[in-house]
Write a protein that holds these residues in place. Structure first.
Motif, PDB file in Angstrom:
ATOM      1  N   VAL B  38      35.203  48.024  49.984  1.00 44.03           N
ATOM      2  CA  VAL B  38      34.643  49.349  49.774  1.00 44.03           C
ATOM      3  C   VAL B  38      35.565  50.147  48.848  1.00 44.03           C
ATOM      4  O   VAL B  38      36.789  50.141  48.995  1.00 44.03           O
ATOM      5  CB  VAL B  38      34.437  50.066  51.123  1.00 44.03           C
ATOM      6  CG1 VAL B  38      34.066  51.537  50.919  1.00 44.03           C
ATOM      7  CG2 VAL B  38      33.351  49.345  51.927  1.00 44.03           C
ATOM      8  N   GLY B  39      34.973  50.809  47.889  1.00 47.43           N
ATOM      9  CA  GLY B  39      35.742  51.622  46.959  1.00 47.43           C
ATOM     10  C   GLY B  39      36.152  50.909  45.683  1.00 47.43           C
ATOM     11  O   GLY B  39      36.623  51.531  44.733  1.00 47.43           O
ATOM     12  N   GLU B  44      36.912  44.915  39.196  1.00 44.45           N
ATOM     13  CA  GLU B  44      38.053  44.432  39.971  1.00 44.45           C
ATOM     14  C   GLU B  44      37.696  43.166  40.742  1.00 44.45           C
ATOM     15  O   GLU B  44      38.568  42.361  41.078  1.00 44.45           O
ATOM     16  CB  GLU B  44      38.509  45.497  40.961  1.00 44.45           C
ATOM     17  CG  GLU B  44      39.008  46.772  40.293  1.00 44.45           C
ATOM     18  CD  GLU B  44      39.321  47.835  41.331  1.00 44.45           C
ATOM     19  OE1 GLU B  44      40.387  47.735  41.954  1.00 44.45           O
ATOM     20  OE2 GLU B  44      38.496  48.769  41.508  1.00 44.45           O
ATOM     21  N   LEU B  45      36.420  43.003  41.039  1.00 45.23           N
ATOM     22  CA  LEU B  45      35.977  41.896  41.885  1.00 45.23           C
ATOM     23  C   LEU B  45      35.420  40.728  41.087  1.00 45.23           C
ATOM     24  O   LEU B  45      35.414  39.595  41.555  1.00 45.23           O
ATOM     25  CB  LEU B  45      34.893  42.410  42.847  1.00 45.23           C
ATOM     26  CG  LEU B  45      35.325  43.587  43.725  1.00 45.23           C
ATOM     27  CD1 LEU B  45      34.133  44.198  44.422  1.00 45.23           C
ATOM     28  CD2 LEU B  45      36.369  43.113  44.742  1.00 45.23           C
ATOM     29  N   HIS B  46      34.950  41.009  39.899  1.00 43.27           N
ATOM     30  CA  HIS B  46      34.320  39.968  39.077  1.00 43.27           C
ATOM     31  C   HIS B  46      35.022  39.937  37.728  1.00 43.27           C
ATOM     32  O   HIS B  46      34.748  40.760  36.860  1.00 43.27           O
ATOM     33  CB  HIS B  46      32.819  40.258  38.948  1.00 43.27           C
ATOM     34  CG  HIS B  46      32.139  40.360  40.277  1.00 43.27           C
ATOM     35  ND1 HIS B  46      31.968  39.268  41.106  1.00 43.27           N
ATOM     36  CD2 HIS B  46      31.628  41.420  40.964  1.00 43.27           C
ATOM     37  CE1 HIS B  46      31.364  39.652  42.223  1.00 43.27           C
ATOM     38  NE2 HIS B  46      31.147  40.946  42.171  1.00 43.27           N
ATOM     39  N   PRO B  47      35.934  39.000  37.557  1.00 42.28           N
ATOM     40  CA  PRO B  47      36.829  39.028  36.389  1.00 42.28           C
ATOM     41  C   PRO B  47      36.110  39.018  35.045  1.00 42.28           C
ATOM     42  O   PRO B  47      36.651  39.528  34.062  1.00 42.28           O
ATOM     43  CB  PRO B  47      37.677  37.762  36.577  1.00 42.28           C
ATOM     44  CG  PRO B  47      37.645  37.492  38.046  1.00 42.28           C
ATOM     45  CD  PRO B  47      36.294  37.938  38.509  1.00 42.28           C
ATOM     46  N   GLY B  48      34.918  38.456  34.988  1.00 42.27           N
ATOM     47  CA  GLY B  48      34.223  38.431  33.704  1.00 42.27           C
ATOM     48  C   GLY B  48      33.546  39.738  33.356  1.00 42.27           C
ATOM     49  O   GLY B  48      33.300  40.011  32.177  1.00 42.27           O
ATOM     50  N   LEU B  49      33.238  40.535  34.368  1.00 51.01           N
ATOM     51  CA  LEU B  49      32.388  41.713  34.160  1.00 51.01           C
ATOM     52  C   LEU B  49      33.215  42.972  33.988  1.00 51.01           C
ATOM     53  O   LEU B  49      33.284  43.815  34.867  1.00 51.01           O
ATOM     54  CB  LEU B  49      31.430  41.865  35.346  1.00 51.01           C
ATOM     55  CG  LEU B  49      30.551  40.655  35.629  1.00 51.01           C
ATOM     56  CD1 LEU B  49      29.630  40.925  36.799  1.00 51.01           C
ATOM     57  CD2 LEU B  49      29.749  40.280  34.386  1.00 51.01           C
ATOM     58  N   ARG B  50      33.840  43.095  32.836  1.00 55.93           N
ATOM     59  CA  ARG B  50      34.748  44.217  32.670  1.00 55.93           C
ATOM     60  C   ARG B  50      34.057  45.389  31.990  1.00 55.93           C
ATOM     61  O   ARG B  50      34.394  45.787  30.889  1.00 55.93           O
ATOM     62  CB  ARG B  50      35.954  43.776  31.846  1.00 55.93           C
ATOM     63  CG  ARG B  50      37.095  44.739  32.029  1.00 55.93           C
ATOM     64  CD  ARG B  50      38.303  44.197  31.325  1.00 55.93           C
ATOM     65  NE  ARG B  50      39.378  45.153  31.378  1.00 55.93           N
ATOM     66  CZ  ARG B  50      39.487  46.168  30.562  1.00 55.93           C
ATOM     67  NH1 ARG B  50      38.584  46.379  29.629  1.00 55.93           N
ATOM     68  NH2 ARG B  50      40.516  46.996  30.678  1.00 55.93           N
ATOM     69  N   PHE B  51      33.054  45.911  32.684  1.00 54.99           N
ATOM     70  CA  PHE B  51      32.425  47.121  32.174  1.00 54.99           C
ATOM     71  C   PHE B  51      32.314  48.060  33.352  1.00 54.99           C
ATOM     72  O   PHE B  51      32.463  47.676  34.514  1.00 54.99           O
ATOM     73  CB  PHE B  51      31.055  46.826  31.564  1.00 54.99           C
ATOM     74  CG  PHE B  51      30.169  45.981  32.414  1.00 54.99           C
ATOM     75  CD1 PHE B  51      29.548  46.492  33.549  1.00 54.99           C
ATOM     76  CD2 PHE B  51      29.953  44.642  32.106  1.00 54.99           C
ATOM     77  CE1 PHE B  51      28.722  45.715  34.341  1.00 54.99           C
ATOM     78  CE2 PHE B  51      29.132  43.849  32.906  1.00 54.99           C
ATOM     79  CZ  PHE B  51      28.523  44.395  34.021  1.00 54.99           C
TER      80      PHE B  51
ATOM     81  N   LEU C 286      40.711  39.901  40.212  1.00 56.33           N
ATOM     82  CA  LEU C 286      40.916  38.861  41.224  1.00 56.33           C
ATOM     83  C   LEU C 286      41.842  37.730  40.796  1.00 56.33           C
ATOM     84  O   LEU C 286      42.461  37.067  41.621  1.00 56.33           O
ATOM     85  CB  LEU C 286      39.529  38.256  41.493  1.00 56.33           C
ATOM     86  CG  LEU C 286      39.126  37.869  42.878  1.00 56.33           C
ATOM     87  CD1 LEU C 286      39.302  39.048  43.801  1.00 56.33           C
ATOM     88  CD2 LEU C 286      37.650  37.447  42.883  1.00 56.33           C
ATOM     89  N   ILE C 287      41.868  37.444  39.525  1.00 55.73           N
ATOM     90  CA  ILE C 287      42.668  36.352  38.985  1.00 55.73           C
ATOM     91  C   ILE C 287      43.540  36.939  37.889  1.00 55.73           C
ATOM     92  O   ILE C 287      43.216  37.977  37.318  1.00 55.73           O
ATOM     93  CB  ILE C 287      41.773  35.237  38.391  1.00 55.73           C
ATOM     94  CG1 ILE C 287      40.825  35.835  37.328  1.00 55.73           C
ATOM     95  CG2 ILE C 287      40.969  34.537  39.463  1.00 55.73           C
ATOM     96  CD1 ILE C 287      40.116  34.794  36.490  1.00 55.73           C
ATOM     97  N   PRO C 288      44.677  36.287  37.597  1.00 54.07           N
ATOM     98  CA  PRO C 288      45.466  36.790  36.471  1.00 54.07           C
ATOM     99  C   PRO C 288      44.674  36.648  35.177  1.00 54.07           C
ATOM    100  O   PRO C 288      44.015  35.640  34.961  1.00 54.07           O
ATOM    101  CB  PRO C 288      46.711  35.899  36.471  1.00 54.07           C
ATOM    102  CG  PRO C 288      46.405  34.736  37.351  1.00 54.07           C
ATOM    103  CD  PRO C 288      45.318  35.157  38.286  1.00 54.07           C
TER     104      PRO C 288
END
Lengths: 355, 355, 355, 355
Positions: B38-39, B44-51, C286-288
């Motif tokens: 939560v929050g 931060e949770l899905h390394p590929g989805l940096r938007f 989540l990963i470096p």
């Protein structure tokens, strides 16, 4: 020391034979042969094996039988089936012992052979004399044998998986569906686009959804002497992203009633005294087994059998390292028996796992 | 724009939903929920989805129904089955449309459900109302549906593989043996020792040699309305060293006579107009297909069927990306139909292959 | 619609171009060329791309310039460097726009070119006219350009990694050590024993410990106009067991004092407005990161930079998908700029991760 | 027979010790200890090792020193550094020989130790007495030693790679950049999300771009007795998708002039008589070497060194199996020397390659 020649020294099975022979206390490598890579040292062909055996690959064209007979007590053929058929015709009765790792002499029935190996012309009279070298199943025929044909990698797993049902419990297997999963080393080092890393790394490749030769080999062997034990044996084979190892899943439909406890007890008893077959329970360790990773680099075949009450079938799983128990290791095991050495001589290495 | 909420946003299916929704021209992400993380922002949770979607994961404990109803036109549950059962009880009839990706509502028959999902307590009355969201097979039930339960990843492949036999040719399938091979993403991001890279990389893991839930789901669905089409459906499932993708091999024994040409023709006709099912011939391209690598990242399911004269069976192969066609992609496809958008909206990405 | 021809359609970059063009709203594929596989449809050559574009591979021997000029607004060369050099000589000034993905025209300095590409004979006068198509770094030269040479995959990662140091901070880079790690797709589909899955799956292969061509390309580009910005740039390259993706690690020794915060701020500012370069912090997810798996299938290049107080150096990491941002995606990006389309047209797909 | 106790028997290094000890003709396993998995048999914890040693894991809390002293001639600690520090304090001088595989006692300098291992509290007086067990480099200190600390896996590769430059050629290494690539087994079996197969399979993971402890260990060791041999040693470490094996790339800048021939000659001479270090030429076999796949499962460390005229540096590459030469194998090698057995006893297995 038993003097050993290896023909097909540049291939993967050839390299594995060199590895195992170099670790064997009673074997000495005295000849390396091949049709390509003539003049090369093993270390040039097998990146892991950086030692000098004082041998280079020698040509096997021409009449090599007398030379081989002088230099070797046993000759191992790690060659493609057509080459093995040719070499066997030239070397049989001229070298003391010939062990063939190919499919040239596995199927005894001539018609069946011609159907599944149409391009492998062999002499039927010669084929009759080969012992099918499955050490756990026909072990007493090996001591002193002159001609030994080793089972295929899948055939080894499947027959070791089914033998306790057929020979131990005496079941008639109405229908057997075999689903095989194996790594890329089974295909050797031939250059094929589909075997490039870029196209194989992500693959679950249905390379033989029907018509795998080893299904015929298994039926041919299990039915010997008493036809009808196996109704239909239908096999499909898949390539997965490992290099070594195969898992044969056998789904067996039978009219008899067997539960998992009876199966486990039967398998344990059947393979008692056979150290290279490990009867496992599915959940006995950290990962579900049999899994080929748990036999990597070793001569073990791990098997388990269980009853599936929902599916009305017996599930038999058998895992092995196709280059060891499925090829070079089983060759050494058969050779040990042939020369009356303890079966495990030179084969006591434990699996390299995880890897 | 259709406003979409995703609960279970931190998991793999949740991440895939975010990926697909972000690429979809008619969907807007308006709520992210979960019980952990939560929050946190999706990046931060899905390394590929940096938007940045301007959202963080919100807690779904407490009474969230009114809030969700205000903010979302549809809520997708990418949660474990017990959580989905609980959320559905709380949200049904209070949000306009609920699409569940878990197994909580897949098996309609209450007894069958209790047997295969003993820990998933659901309201039978609620369960009855869920549409089984297999777009190619029950598509006309989706427009306007309030409650949709998506098929499991394996169930999708198997039903798409078998449907032309059952519904197209009208065959009775006496015995079906399903051998499933899948990557590690099917297990999500839960921490289990056997799922560590060190123990999975080399594995051909027989994780469900018997008793896979999707076999019950397939039987339950294919038999609806006309029991007896499928005799025994026995499934075994294996983990291989890929991350995405699964291949379902269906070995079908039937009393009818069908050859490969009839099968191919039937499959092509059956899936005509269904762009996400690609009927393939085994040797039509560089590698044997269906192979899950050839659908990676896309919403396709590749299928083929052939007759095996030696084995007396039909071999059906179906491959898909378990996170797309087996989960998030099929969810978007069902959502498109539910809201009467063209089925392929936002799903036209081609496979990323090789990878 | 902009009409596009692709020469080298059977290779991996060719397949990726077809994938991206098929997803692009403003591009239409009107010609496929090659020297092999003539007459084949794309679906036969690229297992994932099972659609019909109504084209087969056409031969590019003979005088094809007029035909191409009629059928294409732009021709993309996804061919080996010697073939590109030849085709460019035949097609320049005869087709409206030529974009070469090979190394034939990357190094502008003739002597440097001859030293690093001794087998690629090109016309120096022609070479001078090629724009080095690094969209983020020389973007204003692209609109309307007739001849575009795309950077190499490694060169793209390294220059995007180093540019903020050189052009943003104005540093002189005394010594740069580049350690590159990449998947097997970089080598294409040529048949080489060392690229078989059996020999590559377990490899960490030092295929170019010294002498990688892209190091010369990077120096040549970064030094343009103002020599001396880079002292020594020493590169080593390794093959790892992925298919797609590369990570370029740049270890920079400079006499200036910079800390990690300044670096991050500089990189963020430098790439502000450039959506395909994502400046990341090492531990933000989540990963470096950067890790090539987090850009798979997308046109992103992920970069980060940090100061290493113990090592007295700056560590710059840049990751990309070599077939997308390192080849076909960057080609489309350059093409978009060339034709004054929004840079991201057809390239908005998010990474497929995990995979 | 030498009686051996292993503490940390459930971990990967512990399992590898059990594997090697079971194959060793002079060692007998007499104690297995751990803080978890108490009561479990090795076969339950190590899927490959399905034999019964008649031992289960025993707790090591409480005063176990007398019991251990009675039952063991040597105790191996395959435990995390803080646990090793604690156990060593309790067991030193009470068991005849203690061999620690962790980092607790590797760095001799107390301040340096505190900086790099802030959470590992050890007694400085005790630390002084540990021999740094690098058999090839300090071999004469091992016979009869009571306390041995084994080098880290990376430190082993790096010191074996650099030693001939420092001790053989007497060079001063101004700057050394080390880029390390390793498999997932280095992280053991701890449950971390980033180590799940789904997130590691596709990774080239920059897990330690700066600040790797082994860099301090190498500097500490190479500088002993004669500080200043190494100026800066800057290390970065990456996880790749293998399980076993690491490759250490050392890029060495020195003011001296050395060419590749001198380097090769020096390395061959330096390691003459040391069978576990194989000096290789980069192109001597089928694949570029050193490559960790060519040492898999064996106790070899493969090294090469070459001059890079463009880069003005020496490139040194060293590859080993981190669980064998980097841990359990080196432990047995040191143990052999400690007890004056031939160094190779029980360690003659050849690499399992390809795998």
């Amino acid at each position: 020391m038993i003097r050993v020649g290896v023909i097909g020294a540049a291939g993967l099975a050839g390299g594995e034979l060199i590895r195992l022979i170099s670790q064997h206390p009673e074997l000495e490598l005295t000849f390396l042969g091949g049709s390509s890579h003539v003049g090369r040292r093993p270390a040039e062909l097998h990146p892991g094996l950086r030692f000098d055996v004082g041998l280079t690959v020698e040509s096997v064209s021409g009449d090599i039988a007398d030379d081989l007979a002088r230099r070797c007590d046993v000759v191992l053929l790690a060659t493609p089936a057509p080459v093995s058929a040719d070499l066997a015709a030239r070397l049989a009765d001229r070298v003391p012992c010939l062990i063939d790792l190919s499919g040239a002499f596995r199927i005894r029935d001539p018609e069946l052979h011609r159907r599944w190996y149409p391009s492998v012309h062999r002499l039927d009279g010669l084929a009759d004399r080969f012992v099918y070298g499955a050490p756990e199943l026909i072990g007493d025929q090996l001591p002193g044998a002159a001609l030994i044909s080793l089972p295929g990698c899948y055939a080894t797993a499947i027959t070791l998986g089914l033998a306790p049902l057929v020979f131990g419990l005496g079941l008639t297997l109405r229908t057997v569906v075999v689903d095989g999963k194996s790594g890329s080393s089974g295909g050797g080092l031939q250059l094929r686009t589909a075997d490039l890393h870029a196209l194989r790394h992500g693959a679950i490749a249905p390379y033989a959804p029907t018509g795998h030769r080893h299904s015929a080999e298994v039926s041919d062997f299990l039915d010997r002497g008493k036809p009808g034990r196996i109704g239909t044996l239908a096999m499909s084979a898949y390539g997965v992203a490992q290099v070594r190892g195969l898992l044969a899943s056998c789904y067996v439909f039978t009219d008899d009633d067997v539960d998992t406890r009876l199966l486990q007890r039967t398998y344990v008893r059947f393979y008692s005294g056979h150290r290279f077959v490990r009867v496992r329970r599915h959940t006995e360790t950290l990962i579900p087994v049999p899994d080929p990773q748990a036999v990597l680099g070793s001569n073990y075949c791990d098997v388990t059998a269980m009853h599936d009450p929902d599916g009305g079938r017996i599930v038999v799983l058998a895992a092995l390292d196709n280059l060891v128990k499925g090829a070079a290791g089983q060759a050494v095991q058969a050779l040990n028996r042939r020369f009356s050495l303890p079966e495990e001589t030179g084969l006591t290495m434990q699996p390299v796992m995880p890897a």
